[in-house]
Write a protein that holds these residues in place. Structure first.
Motif, mmCIF file in Angstrom:
data_model
loop_
_atom_site.group_PDB
_atom_site.id
_atom_site.type_symbol
_atom_site.label_atom_id
_atom_site.label_comp_id
_atom_site.label_asym_id
_atom_site.label_seq_id
_atom_site.Cartn_x
_atom_site.Cartn_y
_atom_site.Cartn_z
ATOM 1 N N HIS A 184 17.795 74.117 -62.143
ATOM 2 C CA HIS A 184 18.588 73.885 -60.743
ATOM 3 C C HIS A 184 19.684 74.540 -60.579
ATOM 4 C CE1 HIS A 184 21.477 71.133 -62.553
ATOM 5 N NE2 HIS A 184 20.603 70.843 -63.061
ATOM 6 N N ALA A 201 19.109 78.068 -59.445
ATOM 7 C CA ALA A 201 18.310 78.410 -58.281
ATOM 8 C C ALA A 201 19.217 78.991 -57.104
ATOM 9 C CB ALA A 201 17.916 76.890 -57.602
ATOM 10 N N MET A 211 8.179 65.554 -45.177
ATOM 11 C CA MET A 211 9.475 65.753 -44.325
ATOM 12 C C MET A 211 9.060 66.696 -43.177
ATOM 13 S SD MET A 211 12.235 65.845 -47.613
ATOM 14 C CE MET A 211 13.678 66.335 -46.655
ATOM 15 N N PHE A 269 16.949 71.717 -45.821
ATOM 16 C CA PHE A 269 17.185 71.652 -47.379
ATOM 17 C C PHE A 269 17.136 72.981 -48.173
ATOM 18 C CE2 PHE A 269 15.524 70.144 -51.446
ATOM 19 C CZ PHE A 269 16.410 69.283 -51.666
ATOM 20 N N ARG A 278 27.786 65.272 -45.438
ATOM 21 C CA ARG A 278 27.164 65.618 -43.957
ATOM 22 C C ARG A 278 26.043 65.480 -43.456
ATOM 23 N NH1 ARG A 278 30.729 70.015 -45.476
ATOM 24 N NH2 ARG A 278 28.823 71.153 -46.282
ATOM 25 N N TRP A 279 25.855 65.520 -42.263
ATOM 26 C CA TRP A 279 24.349 65.278 -41.807
ATOM 27 C C TRP A 279 23.675 66.426 -42.293
ATOM 28 C CZ3 TRP A 279 22.288 60.987 -40.516
ATOM 29 C CH2 TRP A 279 20.946 61.051 -39.763
ATOM 30 N N GLY A 280 22.380 66.158 -42.718
ATOM 31 C CA GLY A 280 21.430 66.934 -43.345
ATOM 32 C C GLY A 280 21.161 68.405 -42.520
ATOM 33 N N TRP A 329 21.583 56.200 -41.657
ATOM 34 C CA TRP A 329 22.724 57.422 -41.792
ATOM 35 C C TRP A 329 22.407 58.091 -43.208
ATOM 36 C CZ3 TRP A 329 26.716 57.249 -45.422
ATOM 37 C CH2 TRP A 329 27.400 58.503 -45.293
ATOM 38 N N PHE A 330 22.303 57.379 -44.194
ATOM 39 C CA PHE A 330 22.489 58.004 -45.672
ATOM 40 C C PHE A 330 21.287 58.887 -45.872
ATOM 41 C CE2 PHE A 330 21.562 57.671 -50.330
ATOM 42 C CZ PHE A 330 22.569 58.560 -50.664
ATOM 43 N N GLY A 370 19.749 60.578 -43.905
ATOM 44 C CA GLY A 370 19.672 61.666 -42.957
ATOM 45 C C GLY A 370 20.703 62.856 -43.686
ATOM 46 N N THR A 371 21.672 62.292 -44.439
ATOM 47 C CA THR A 371 22.874 63.217 -44.920
ATOM 48 C C THR A 371 22.035 64.326 -45.786
ATOM 49 O OG1 THR A 371 23.470 61.967 -46.997
ATOM 50 C CG2 THR A 371 24.509 61.465 -44.695
ATOM 51 N N GLU A 372 22.817 65.334 -46.292
ATOM 52 C CA GLU A 372 22.522 66.401 -47.386
ATOM 53 C C GLU A 372 21.963 65.745 -48.584
ATOM 54 O OE1 GLU A 372 25.111 69.895 -45.733
ATOM 55 O OE2 GLU A 372 26.076 68.944 -47.374
ATOM 56 N N ILE A 373 22.742 64.595 -49.052
ATOM 57 C CA ILE A 373 22.400 63.895 -50.363
ATOM 58 C C ILE A 373 21.328 63.081 -50.131
ATOM 59 C CG2 ILE A 373 23.229 62.426 -51.964
ATOM 60 C CD1 ILE A 373 25.957 63.551 -51.628
ATOM 61 N N SER A 428 18.927 63.461 -47.828
ATOM 62 C CA SER A 428 17.590 64.539 -47.683
ATOM 63 C C SER A 428 17.039 64.699 -49.423
ATOM 64 C CB SER A 428 18.040 65.385 -47.123
ATOM 65 O OG SER A 428 18.335 65.397 -45.632
ATOM 66 N N ALA A 429 18.007 65.008 -50.113
ATOM 67 C CA ALA A 429 17.895 65.677 -51.552
ATOM 68 C C ALA A 429 17.011 64.350 -52.166
ATOM 69 C CB ALA A 429 18.815 65.809 -52.112
ATOM 70 N N ARG A 479 14.955 61.950 -50.322
ATOM 71 C CA ARG A 479 13.706 61.775 -50.040
ATOM 72 C C ARG A 479 12.869 63.149 -50.344
ATOM 73 N NH1 ARG A 479 13.631 62.376 -44.200
ATOM 74 N NH2 ARG A 479 15.762 63.369 -44.180
ATOM 75 N N ALA A 480 13.406 64.283 -50.794
ATOM 76 C CA ALA A 480 12.638 65.432 -51.134
ATOM 77 C C ALA A 480 12.347 64.998 -52.555
ATOM 78 C CB ALA A 480 13.586 66.621 -50.945
ATOM 79 N N VAL A 532 12.356 70.580 -55.504
ATOM 80 C CA VAL A 532 13.608 70.150 -55.195
ATOM 81 C C VAL A 532 14.548 70.990 -56.434
ATOM 82 C CG1 VAL A 532 15.432 68.312 -55.761
ATOM 83 C CG2 VAL A 532 13.349 68.097 -54.344
ATOM 84 N N GLY A 537 17.647 74.112 -56.280
ATOM 85 C CA GLY A 537 18.974 73.935 -56.808
ATOM 86 C C GLY A 537 19.577 72.157 -56.826
ATOM 87 N N VAL A 538 18.698 71.411 -56.797
ATOM 88 C CA VAL A 538 19.190 69.932 -57.083
ATOM 89 C C VAL A 538 18.652 69.373 -58.261
ATOM 90 C CG1 VAL A 538 18.773 67.716 -56.067
ATOM 91 C CG2 VAL A 538 19.118 69.647 -54.450
ATOM 92 N N ASP A 539 19.397 68.820 -59.009
ATOM 93 C CA ASP A 539 19.207 68.081 -60.252
ATOM 94 C C ASP A 539 18.503 67.025 -60.066
ATOM 95 O OD1 ASP A 539 19.053 67.172 -62.743
ATOM 96 O OD2 ASP A 539 21.038 67.375 -63.260
#
Lengths: 264, 305
Positions: free
Chosen positions: A76, A79, A97, A105, A116-118, B152-153, B155-158, B160-161, B163-164, B172, B176-178
């Motif tokens: 990761h 990446a 998604m 993403f 922040r919003w995704g 809200w949570f 929907g954020t970047e974190i 989304s990670a 859910r992904a 994932v 670049g996400v651990d």
């Protein structure tokens, strides 16, 4: 740009399934090189790409990318430098998604993710534009789940996702092998277009010798975990299928000879 | 009769908060997290001890229930991500360990809260509402706030990670996400909600018991399944994320209503767990059998039908 020095990898060492997948790879790519990689099954093509991506730790050797030693970074963490497209269209995208969520993403690859919003409105507009360039009609389907797309559409989307944020190196691992010929041709055309526009440094594994000759400025052939043939520029453009077949047979012949010795 | 149904709705709303937690692990991460049985009781036991023995404000008791739930989820998360123990086994280990820890926390098998004020009786006194209605009011407000917070949570970047991660781990990592971090975080958030739910239920039923969480995971799964079945009959078909969260809470309310009905019909309460298990088993197996049947039916001997 990319320098591999003495990279070795053996799977299942010390067991009956021991397999030397990379037997000391030395390879140097200049910035903007588009290298096609060919070789038989088990030659080590995918293993080489995966060792660069950090899917597993290598046994020895160093991997330098853009001056950074990434040999021991986890997958990761590497990446941020790499864009990747896999052979299996399912592996590159998140089916549940939306298309825009997948892109958003991917756009954050290598950046810190916060609360922040995704996805932002400006991003959506940008993605609409980028998707339109693919010419697959995806630009009107931003809120569709990716699971509704065909394999070819998903692969094109993965390609866009991998390059949305410019990667230092693009790794394409037989990314058209699972597609029907017509779709494969379309995805390859998009690959050429994107790699050309962005002048991306690219390593592309393929089974198709015609594509390997036609695309890129350099071609390498692998066999038994080693690079056995490396041709570029003028010389590459003069290559023919028959030349590569001969090289293949030469390499395979050695293997046959080895087998005969074992049996003999 | 009406009173029994009011009570069922009240219970359903409070347990619905646990169901939100189970939804995160089961539907978003595709993990059946058995920590839940332990962390639910942990939240309840911790809250009860704080209120009865330390005179802590009942709202702070809820917060404590949430925090200990987060910790319990963290233990399962570390066992699963750092030491590669399969998620189910990691959850069982934490759950079993928590049984002893819960007994240690309480010093005995159960604690009654009969004489102590709680958030529901406080509202009842202030407004003149009955205990059941007060529970439904507070429970609904808390549940609505949590649904909004989770929406809200995720929907954020974190978020989304997270859910992904449940969708495609390869992708994932490649982006670049651990995934150890995302799984750990999801388990902590999930069990935090479960612990909070345990604390709410303990205040509403006016006692905490070391066995209060037994079978909670099955209640959670059954509620999710019921919510989804009901939700699919709606025009939106649960396409939006917020509707799925709401369906989880509604599923919990319906579950407790069904329970109240079958109890009224004279069913032994001890048989309820069997009924829940059968509901979940059916809900998970019917789609599999159905698609297999469809495949068989699609076969035709002469080629294109």
């Amino acid at each position: 740009m990319l320098t591999l020095t003495g990279v070795r990898k053996t799977f299942n060492p010390g067991t009956v399934n021991e397999k030397v997948a990379l037997a000391g790879i030395d390879l140097h790519l200049e910035r903007g090189d588009f290298v096609t990689v060919i070789g038989g099954n088990g030659a080590g093509k995918s293993t080489m790409l995966n060792s660069i991506a950090g899917v597993f730790p290598i046994d020895s050797g160093t991997i330098l990318l853009g001056g950074n030693d990434i040999s021991r970074l986890p997958e990761h963490a590497r990446a941020r430098y790499l864009g990747r497209v896999f052979q299996d269209p399912m592996r590159g995208t998140a089916a549940d998604m939306q298309i825009d969520e997948n892109l958003a993403f991917a756009a954050r690859r290598g950046k810190s993710r916060t609360l922040r919003w995704g996805i932002s409105k400006a991003e959506r507009e940008e993605y609409t534009e980028e998707l339109a360039k693919l010419g697959l009609g995806l630009e009107t389907r931003l809120s569709d789940k990716v699971g509704l797309l065909s394999g070819g559409q998903r692969q094109a989307l993965t390609l866009l996702m991998a390059t949305l944020q410019r990667p230092d190196l693009l790794l394409l691992d037989e990314h058209t092998a699972a597609l029907d010929p017509k779709t494969a041709a379309k995805v390859l055309e998009l690959t050429e277009q994107i790699v050309g526009e962005e002048n991306l440094t690219t390593l592309m594994v393929t089974h198709n010798m015609h594509d390997a000759i036609r695309l890129g400025n350099r071609l390498i052939m692998m066999s038994d975990g080693k690079i056995i043939y490396d041709v570029r520029g003028e010389e590459k453009s003069r290559l023919h299928r028959a030349d590569l077949m001969a090289k293949f047979e030469e390499a395979a012949g050695e293997e046959l000879a080895n087998d005969r010795m074992l049996l003999g | 009769m009406l009173l029994a149904f009011q009570g069922a709705v009240a219970q359903g709303v409070l347990w619905g908060i646990m169901v939100l937690g189970v939804y995160i692990t089961f539907r978003l991460l595709d993990i059946a997290d058995l920590t839940v049985d332990g962390s639910f009781a942990l939240g309840g036991c911790t809250c009860a001890v704080l209120i009865v023995e330390h005179g802590v404000n009942p709202w702070l008791g809820l917060l404590a229930g949430l925090c200990v739930g987060v910790l319990a989820g963290g233990v399962t998360g570390l066992l699963h991500t750092v030491f590669d123990i399969p998620a189910i086994l990691a959850g069982i280990l934490t759950q079993i360990g928590l049984w002893s820890i819960n007994l240690r926390i309480m010093g005995k098998a159960n604690i009654p809260l009969l004489k102590n004020p709680n958030i529901f009786s406080d509202l009842g006194k202030a407004s003149g509402l009955t205990q059941n209605i007060a529970t439904i009011v507070i429970g609904s407000l808390v549940a609505a706030a949590l649904v909004a917070l989770l929406y809200w949570f995720f929907g954020t970047e974190i978020g989304s990670a997270l859910r992904a991660t449940g969708n495609n781990e390869d992708m994932v990592r490649a982006l670049g996400v651990d995934i150890r971090m995302t799984k750990l975080l999801a388990l902590m958030v999930s069990n935090g909600l479960v612990g909070l739910s345990g604390a709410l239920v303990c205040q509403s039923q006016k006692y905490a018991d070391v066995g209060m969480g037994t079978g909670a995971i099955i209640v959670g799964l059954a509620a999710i399944v019921i919510g989804e079945v009901l939700g699919r009959t709606l025009p939106g078909k649960l396409r939006s994320f917020s509707s799925r969260l709401i369906a989880a809470v509604v599923g919990s309310i319906v579950y407790f209503l069904i329970r109240a009905i079958v109890l009224q019909l004279g069913l032994d309460p001890n048989d309820m767990k069997l009924l829940s298990a059968i509901i979940v088993a059916l809900a998970l197996s019917v789609p599999v059998v159905w698609s297999r049947y469809q495949l068989k039916r699609a076969y035709s001997k002469g080629g294109v039908a």
